[in-house]
Design a protein around this motif. Structure first.
Motif, PDB file in Angstrom:
ATOM      1  N   ALA A 109       0.829  -1.202   0.000  1.00  0.00           N
ATOM      2  CA  ALA A 109       0.000   0.000   0.000  1.00  0.00           C
ATOM      3  C   ALA A 109       0.865   1.256   0.000  1.00  0.00           C
ATOM      4  CB  ALA A 109      -0.917  -0.007   1.216  1.00  0.00           C
ATOM      5  N   VAL A 110       0.421   2.256  -0.739  1.00  0.00           N
ATOM      6  CA  VAL A 110       1.117   3.540  -0.798  1.00  0.00           C
ATOM      7  C   VAL A 110       0.794   4.350   0.452  1.00  0.00           C
ATOM      8  CG1 VAL A 110       1.267   5.741  -2.045  1.00  0.00           C
ATOM      9  CG2 VAL A 110       1.113   3.579  -3.314  1.00  0.00           C
ATOM     10  N   ARG A 111       1.817   4.879   1.086  1.00  0.00           N
ATOM     11  CA  ARG A 111       1.632   5.765   2.233  1.00  0.00           C
ATOM     12  C   ARG A 111       1.645   7.215   1.759  1.00  0.00           C
ATOM     13  NH1 ARG A 111       0.652   3.172   7.218  1.00  0.00           N
ATOM     14  NH2 ARG A 111       0.933   5.288   7.978  1.00  0.00           N
ATOM     15  N   LEU A 112       1.051   8.107   2.529  1.00  0.00           N
ATOM     16  CA  LEU A 112       1.047   9.526   2.196  1.00  0.00           C
ATOM     17  C   LEU A 112       2.140  10.260   2.973  1.00  0.00           C
ATOM     18  CD1 LEU A 112      -2.719  10.599   2.056  1.00  0.00           C
ATOM     19  CD2 LEU A 112      -1.167  10.105   0.171  1.00  0.00           C
ATOM     20  N   ASP A 113       2.849  11.127   2.280  1.00  0.00           N
ATOM     21  CA  ASP A 113       3.897  11.922   2.912  1.00  0.00           C
ATOM     22  C   ASP A 113       3.298  13.267   3.319  1.00  0.00           C
ATOM     23  OD1 ASP A 113       6.266  12.873   3.865  1.00  0.00           O
ATOM     24  OD2 ASP A 113       7.109  13.340   1.879  1.00  0.00           O
ATOM     25  N   ILE A 114       2.484  13.245   4.369  1.00  0.00           N
ATOM     26  CA  ILE A 114       1.856  14.464   4.871  1.00  0.00           C
ATOM     27  C   ILE A 114       1.996  14.502   6.383  1.00  0.00           C
ATOM     28  CG2 ILE A 114       0.187  14.677   2.993  1.00  0.00           C
ATOM     29  CD1 ILE A 114      -1.901  13.410   4.816  1.00  0.00           C
ATOM     30  N   ALA A 115       1.822  15.655   6.946  1.00  0.00           N
ATOM     31  CA  ALA A 115       1.900  15.814   8.401  1.00  0.00           C
ATOM     32  C   ALA A 115       0.851  14.939   9.076  1.00  0.00           C
ATOM     33  CB  ALA A 115       1.682  17.283   8.768  1.00  0.00           C
ATOM     34  N   GLY A 116       1.263  14.246  10.123  1.00  0.00           N
ATOM     35  CA  GLY A 116       0.339  13.427  10.894  1.00  0.00           C
ATOM     36  C   GLY A 116       0.169  12.011  10.400  1.00  0.00           C
ATOM     37  N   ALA A 117       0.828  11.654   9.294  1.00  0.00           N
ATOM     38  CA  ALA A 117       0.645  10.317   8.718  1.00  0.00           C
ATOM     39  C   ALA A 117       1.203   9.210   9.595  1.00  0.00           C
ATOM     40  CB  ALA A 117       1.281  10.252   7.330  1.00  0.00           C
ATOM     41  N   ALA A 118       2.068   9.566  10.546  1.00  0.00           N
ATOM     42  CA  ALA A 118       2.678   8.554  11.426  1.00  0.00           C
ATOM     43  C   ALA A 118       1.925   8.392  12.746  1.00  0.00           C
ATOM     44  CB  ALA A 118       4.130   8.926  11.706  1.00  0.00           C
ATOM     45  N   LEU A 119       0.831   9.087  12.933  1.00  0.00           N
ATOM     46  CA  LEU A 119       0.061   8.953  14.164  1.00  0.00           C
ATOM     47  C   LEU A 119      -0.492   7.532  14.297  1.00  0.00           C
ATOM     48  CD1 LEU A 119      -1.802  12.395  14.181  1.00  0.00           C
ATOM     49  CD2 LEU A 119      -0.079  11.613  15.822  1.00  0.00           C
ATOM     50  N   PRO A 120      -0.676   7.041  15.515  1.00  0.00           N
ATOM     51  CA  PRO A 120      -1.004   5.623  15.712  1.00  0.00           C
ATOM     52  C   PRO A 120      -2.351   5.179  15.151  1.00  0.00           C
ATOM     53  CG  PRO A 120      -1.105   6.835  17.795  1.00  0.00           C
ATOM     54  CD  PRO A 120      -0.475   7.742  16.802  1.00  0.00           C
ATOM     55  N   GLU A 121      -3.269   6.094  14.894  1.00  0.00           N
ATOM     56  CA  GLU A 121      -4.584   5.708  14.359  1.00  0.00           C
ATOM     57  C   GLU A 121      -4.673   5.873  12.845  1.00  0.00           C
ATOM     58  OE1 GLU A 121      -4.740   7.052  18.558  1.00  0.00           O
ATOM     59  OE2 GLU A 121      -4.209   8.120  16.711  1.00  0.00           O
ATOM     60  N   VAL A 122      -3.526   5.966  12.182  1.00  0.00           N
ATOM     61  CA  VAL A 122      -3.484   6.072  10.710  1.00  0.00           C
ATOM     62  C   VAL A 122      -3.006   4.741  10.147  1.00  0.00           C
ATOM     63  CG1 VAL A 122      -2.518   7.290   8.732  1.00  0.00           C
ATOM     64  CG2 VAL A 122      -3.005   8.541  10.856  1.00  0.00           C
ATOM     65  N   PHE A 123      -3.789   4.167   9.235  1.00  0.00           N
ATOM     66  CA  PHE A 123      -3.489   2.830   8.732  1.00  0.00           C
ATOM     67  C   PHE A 123      -3.595   2.771   7.208  1.00  0.00           C
ATOM     68  CE2 PHE A 123      -5.364   2.322  12.941  1.00  0.00           C
ATOM     69  CZ  PHE A 123      -4.466   1.456  13.566  1.00  0.00           C
ATOM     70  N   THR A 124      -2.924   1.784   6.650  1.00  0.00           N
ATOM     71  CA  THR A 124      -3.258   1.280   5.326  1.00  0.00           C
ATOM     72  C   THR A 124      -3.873  -0.102   5.553  1.00  0.00           C
ATOM     73  OG1 THR A 124      -1.052   0.303   5.058  1.00  0.00           O
ATOM     74  CG2 THR A 124      -1.400   2.525   4.152  1.00  0.00           C
ATOM     75  N   LEU A 125      -4.525  -0.638   4.515  1.00  0.00           N
ATOM     76  CA  LEU A 125      -5.138  -1.959   4.656  1.00  0.00           C
ATOM     77  C   LEU A 125      -4.702  -2.835   3.496  1.00  0.00           C
ATOM     78  CD1 LEU A 125      -6.961  -3.953   6.036  1.00  0.00           C
ATOM     79  CD2 LEU A 125      -8.931  -2.882   4.924  1.00  0.00           C
ATOM     80  N   ARG A 126      -3.720  -3.672   3.773  1.00  0.00           N
ATOM     81  CA  ARG A 126      -3.195  -4.590   2.759  1.00  0.00           C
ATOM     82  C   ARG A 126      -3.048  -6.007   3.320  1.00  0.00           C
ATOM     83  NH1 ARG A 126      -3.057  -5.230  -2.687  1.00  0.00           N
ATOM     84  NH2 ARG A 126      -1.278  -6.504  -3.302  1.00  0.00           N
TER      85      ARG A 126
END
Length: 422
Positions: A109-126
């Motif tokens: 899955a592609v991740r987004l390079d934006i502020a806050g993307a590393a917060l614990p409630e941010v996910f991809t689903l693969r």
């Protein structure tokens, strides 16, 4: 014969089974980064929705896998391929020799390079691990933002909404499922999803995910703030080619293969979402990352690895999904293609679009059909609400034989039950 299969999803599993059918004595080593035996990634959203149990995700029983006599290594990260020494290296320092090697590493899955993307409630689903992590945050009444309007995004939205969450989908393009549907079908689906409480914002992009230690909101580039407890990013996938960048493999978007699923390196094959195979409709190499293509490629690659020369005729895009009782299927080309050769060979493209009934909000009575023709050849279709004998349309596309006017009229009228193939 010493076989190595890198990857253990659709292409890898079906290659293992294919090899064992034609070579009962060969050694088959499977190297996979997965933590679990083969399972269906397509079903993880239905698992989140509560439609199926975890055990229903798995593709084979323990007994069935044991009969294949595989030497499977889980949680292994492959880091390199040495084509001269015919060896595969791993992050742990282990080296595996091969006579034949299949790369079936899939995509990530592609991740987004934006502020806050590393917060614990941010996910991809693969992966199943992603689904299990997301499941811990699902609670009726909570809010979720889904970034992206593709199939994984909408299936995630469906899952969370079914669990009672407030769901908002942010889509950068002008309509949802743009890789699967035409705009007319997408509008009908959007209406259906909104009727079931899913909020959809088109032509919108996320600027940042807000929150210090936990997700609090999503900020759009237009300045709008949407409060949320959970974010799922569904902005597509990238084929897992990184371990092989220095191996000499020919790589475009994915690993390029010929009609035997051979790479440019001797004794090395590729299949599934990592492989660029021949798209027989577009007449060019392309990754059509869908489950049926991966399974067929795995079977064909296995035959060729075992010395049974078998041509892979090519792939096509196709998808099927159900949202709150509304079934949608598409296959092949969904909008007419524009190639110079189309003008040169003078075969016109034509779209026939029919709406037998569309009764809002009675989804089960809602039907829609779009057919893509090039001359007398069927090239693609989009169906909403009546999937009966959709496989017939797929077969017509695959055979690429001209269809008689009477057959065309029956198909256009939705009378698929009375049509027969030769």
């Amino acid at each position: 014969m010493n076989y190595i299969i890198i990857g253990n999803s659709a292409a890898g599993l079906f290659a293992s089974e294919g090899l064992r059918k034609v070579d009962s004595q060969g050694k088959i080593t499977v190297l996979t980064a997965d933590h679990y035996p083969p399972y269906s990634r397509c079903l993880t959203t239905y698992y989140l929705a509560g439609d199926i149990r975890e055990e229903q995700l798995f593709l084979r029983t323990t007994e069935e896998l044991a009969r294949l006599n595989l030497n499977t290594h889980y949680r292994v990260r492959v880091t390199g391929l040495d084509p001269e020494g015919q060896r595969v290296s791993t992050a742990s320092g282990e080296v595996f020799d091969y006579d034949r090697c299949l790369i079936a590493t899939g995509a990530s899955a592609v991740r987004l390079d934006i502020a806050g993307a590393a917060l614990p409630e941010v996910f991809t689903l693969r992966h199943l691990e992603n689904a299990k992590a997301i499941q811990k945050f699902i609670k009726k009444g909570r809010k979720a933002v889904i970034i992206g309007g593709g199939l994984v995004s909408l299936k995630s939205a469906y899952a969370l909404r079914k669990q009672g969450m407030e769901v908002h989908v942010i889509v950068s393009s002008g309509y949802i499922l743009s890789q699967m549907l035409n705009s007319s079908a997408a509008e009908r689906l959007e209406e259906h999803l909104k009727d079931h409480g899913i909020h959809i914002s088109l032509n919108s992009d996320v600027a940042a995910i807000k929150g210090k230690e936990h997700v609090e909101a999503v900020e759009l580039k237009c300045g709008r703030i949407i409060d949320t407890n959970l974010v799922i990013i569904g902005k597509g996938v990238q084929p897992n080619v990184e371990p092989f960048l220095n191996s000499g493999l020919k790589i475009n978007h994915g690993i390029l293969v010929n009609e035997y699923l051979e790479t440019n390196l001797p004794h090395v094959y590729a299949a599934g979402d990592v492989a660029e195979t021949w798209d027989f409709l577009r007449e060019c190499p392309r990754i059509n990352a869908v489950w049926p293509n991966a399974t067929e490629q795995g079977r064909v690659a296995a035959l060729n690895m075992a010395g049974r020369k078998t041509i892979y005729k090519g792939s096509m895009g196709m998808n099927s999904v159900d949202f709150f009782g509304l079934r949608i299927i598409s296959g092949g080309v969904i909008t007419p293609l524009a190639h110079k050769k189309d003008i040169e060979n003078a075969l016109p493209w034509k779209v026939t679009e029919g709406q037998e009934s569309w009764s809002k909000p009675l989804a089960k009575a809602s039907t829609y059909q779009s057919l893509i023709w090039k001359g007398n050849y069927l090239k693609g279709y989009v169906l909403i609400g009546y999937p009966e004998r959709a496989g017939l349309l797929t077969a017509m596309i695959r055979t690429q034989e001209p269809l008689a006017p009477e057959v065309q009229r029956n198909i256009e009228a939705g009378n698929r039950k009375i049509v027969k193939l030769k």
